[in-house]
Design an enzyme around this catalytic site. Structure first.
Site, mmCIF file in Angstrom:
data_model
loop_
_atom_site.group_PDB
_atom_site.id
_atom_site.type_symbol
_atom_site.label_atom_id
_atom_site.label_comp_id
_atom_site.label_asym_id
_atom_site.label_seq_id
_atom_site.Cartn_x
_atom_site.Cartn_y
_atom_site.Cartn_z
ATOM 1 N N GLU A 234 0.881 -1.169 0.000
ATOM 2 C CA GLU A 234 0.000 0.000 0.000
ATOM 3 C C GLU A 234 0.912 1.210 0.000
ATOM 4 O O GLU A 234 1.574 1.495 1.003
ATOM 5 C CB GLU A 234 -0.924 0.003 1.209
ATOM 6 C CG GLU A 234 -2.048 1.028 1.095
ATOM 7 C CD GLU A 234 -1.760 2.321 1.820
ATOM 8 O OE1 GLU A 234 -1.347 3.284 1.127
ATOM 9 O OE2 GLU A 234 -1.932 2.384 3.039
ATOM 10 N N CYS A 268 -2.259 8.712 3.210
ATOM 11 C CA CYS A 268 -2.256 8.271 1.815
ATOM 12 C C CYS A 268 -3.627 8.431 1.178
ATOM 13 O O CYS A 268 -3.732 8.719 -0.019
ATOM 14 C CB CYS A 268 -1.791 6.823 1.723
ATOM 15 S SG CYS A 268 -0.082 6.563 2.234
#
Length: 467
Positions: A234, A268
């Site tokens: 990720e 993020c």
């Protein structure tokens, strides 16, 4: 980078830690390997009991660990408490659902017989020791969303946490030990990034998961690929936030502020690129800028603070470079664009809104990891989708429209791991989480996440089982 707690609100180094040497790392690898051989045979009931106990302990520790996180990386204290509560919730969710998520599957009898079997089954078995390389921005949540499903699946974990959150990293190891997990089921490795490759190449490590920057993901994926080991990545995100004329504009503006400055803008999945239809652009820009400008920047320990400091001095410098490049190339700062006046210590940066961003500006292509929003004006759905997809990243996305046909278009055409309508992207244990393009691959959370580190085993019986 030294392994140390450095208070980002003051720049003061509070505590330093010695890096583990090769002998210490070897001892922990051996302990993890031995732990897996025993722990893999435990049942779901026992794993669930242990994980629920960990959740109870985390609830008891919430205020203390929240202060530790805020001290180490600067998130507002209220956000740190919420993060701890979310982790306990995720532990309970996996404790209650893992057995069903990993239940054996039996294909239809006709299909089994067509495959030459009297009975066929699919089993989910743990892989082994999983190395987790984790970032500092959500120092509890990023780890727990890996650890909870991994432990419930029968794996064991080795954590290489970011070097600026060592106390949070050590707390996690202690938490699982206090909960009763056998020694070696979850261990923290206080090592630098240069030591990760040797650990990942060790044959006792079965797989790896990383949340972090694109360069870090590339490095880990390259080593894991060379060793033919499973990885889940990720990485970065530059999520679009699209606002179309049918949106509830007041709600879209309020939510946009939270979506951009959550965690001091260091997320993020924070919305970063605000793509607004020309019919509502001026109203959105005016209201959004006013709210961003009105946020309270200050001591993250104060309950009244909306935005604390950035976690590292280098992180602030990187953000400043992106903003300065955009301004030099013709962008306009509707607010912010500088360090706040009167704060000589700590790594603070004003909430910033940039308009007039164009493709030649670095911030158009790179992730702005801090409280900086970029505004784009578009004429319709086609242009909105084109601008949203004009990014190397594809983690998640936010779309504000009440038009069902427009919603179908975004579901079909958005290049992202998620599309959130009329709200902001958020992670939840029941929903798969991850991205496409340079945002990584694989999924965390939900049933998809727990199965990532399982051996999906086909079991074929030529006669009835036990016959």
């Amino acid at each position: 980078m030294p392994i140390a707690t450095v208070n980002p609100a003051t720049g003061e180094t509070l505590k330093t830690f010695a890096e583990l040497g090769p002998e210490d790392v070897e001892r922990r690898l051996a302990t993890a390997d031995a732990a897996f051989r025993a722990y893999r045979t435990t049942g779901f009931a026992e794993r669930s009991r242990l994980l629920r106990h960990a959740a109870e302990l985390l609830d008891d520790d919430r205020d203390d660990i929240a202060r530790t996180m805020t001290t180490e990386m600067g998130k507002p204290l209220a956000a740190a408490r919420a993060e701890a509560a979310k982790c306990a919730k995720a532990m309970r969710w996996y404790a209650g659902n893992a057995e069903a998520l990993l239940a054996d599957e039996t294909p239809p009898e006709a299909e089994a017989r067509d495959a030459g079997a009297s009975v066929a089954r699919v089993h989910y078995r743990p892989l082994g020791v999983v190395l987790a390389v984790m970032p500092w921005n959500f120092p509890l949540w990023q780890v727990v969303r890996f650890a909870a499903p991994a432990l419930m699946a029968g794996n064991v974990g080795l954590l290489k946490h970011a070097s600026n959150v060592p106390q949070t990293a050590l707390y996690l190891e202690d938490l699982f030990l206090r909960a009763g997990f056998p020694e070696g089921c979850f261990q923290t490795l206080l090592i630098g990034s240069g030591a990760v490759e040797a650990v990942l190449r060790d044959p006792r490590v079965a797989a790896a998961t990383l949340t972090g920057s694109e360069p870090a993901g590339r490095a880990v994926a390259a080593v894991a690929g060379d060793e033919v080991k499973k990885t889940v990545l990720e990485l970065g995100g530059s999520d679009p936030y699209v606002v179309l004329p049918s949106a509830d504009l007041a709600r879209a503006v309020r939510t946009a502020v939270t979506a951009r400055v959550q965690n001091n803008g260091q997320s993020c999945i924070a919305a970063k690129r605000f793509i607004v239809h020309t019919d509502v652009y001026d109203a959105f820009a005016e209201r959004f800028t006013a709210l961003m400008e009105g946020l309270t920047v200050g001591d993250p320990m104060a309950e009244s603070t909306d935005v604390g400091p950035l976690a590292t001095e280098r992180g602030r410098a990187d953000l400043e470079e992106l903003v300065d490049d955009a301004l030099r190339r013709g962008a306009t700062a509707l607010c912010g664009g500088r360090r706040p006046a009167g704060r000589e210590h700590g790594w603070y940066y004003e909430p910033t809104v940039l308009a007039g961003v164009t493709p030649e500006m670095r911030i158009h292509r790179e992730e702005a990891f801090g409280p900086v929003a970029t505004l784009y004006r578009v004429d319709g759905v086609d242009e909105a989708i084109a601008v949203a997809n004009d990014s190397p990243f594809g983690l998640s996305s936010n779309v504000w429209t009440r038009d069902e046909e427009e919603q179908r278009r975004f579901v079909r055409d958005m290049e992202a791991g998620g599309v959130f309508f009329n709200g902001m992207t958020a992670s939840h244990p029941a929903l798969p989480f991850g991205g496409v393009k340079r945002s990584g691959y694989g999924r965390e959370l939900s049933g998809h996440g727990i199965r990532e580190f399982c051996n999906v085993t086909t079991v074929w019986y030529g006669a009835e089982p036990g016959a």
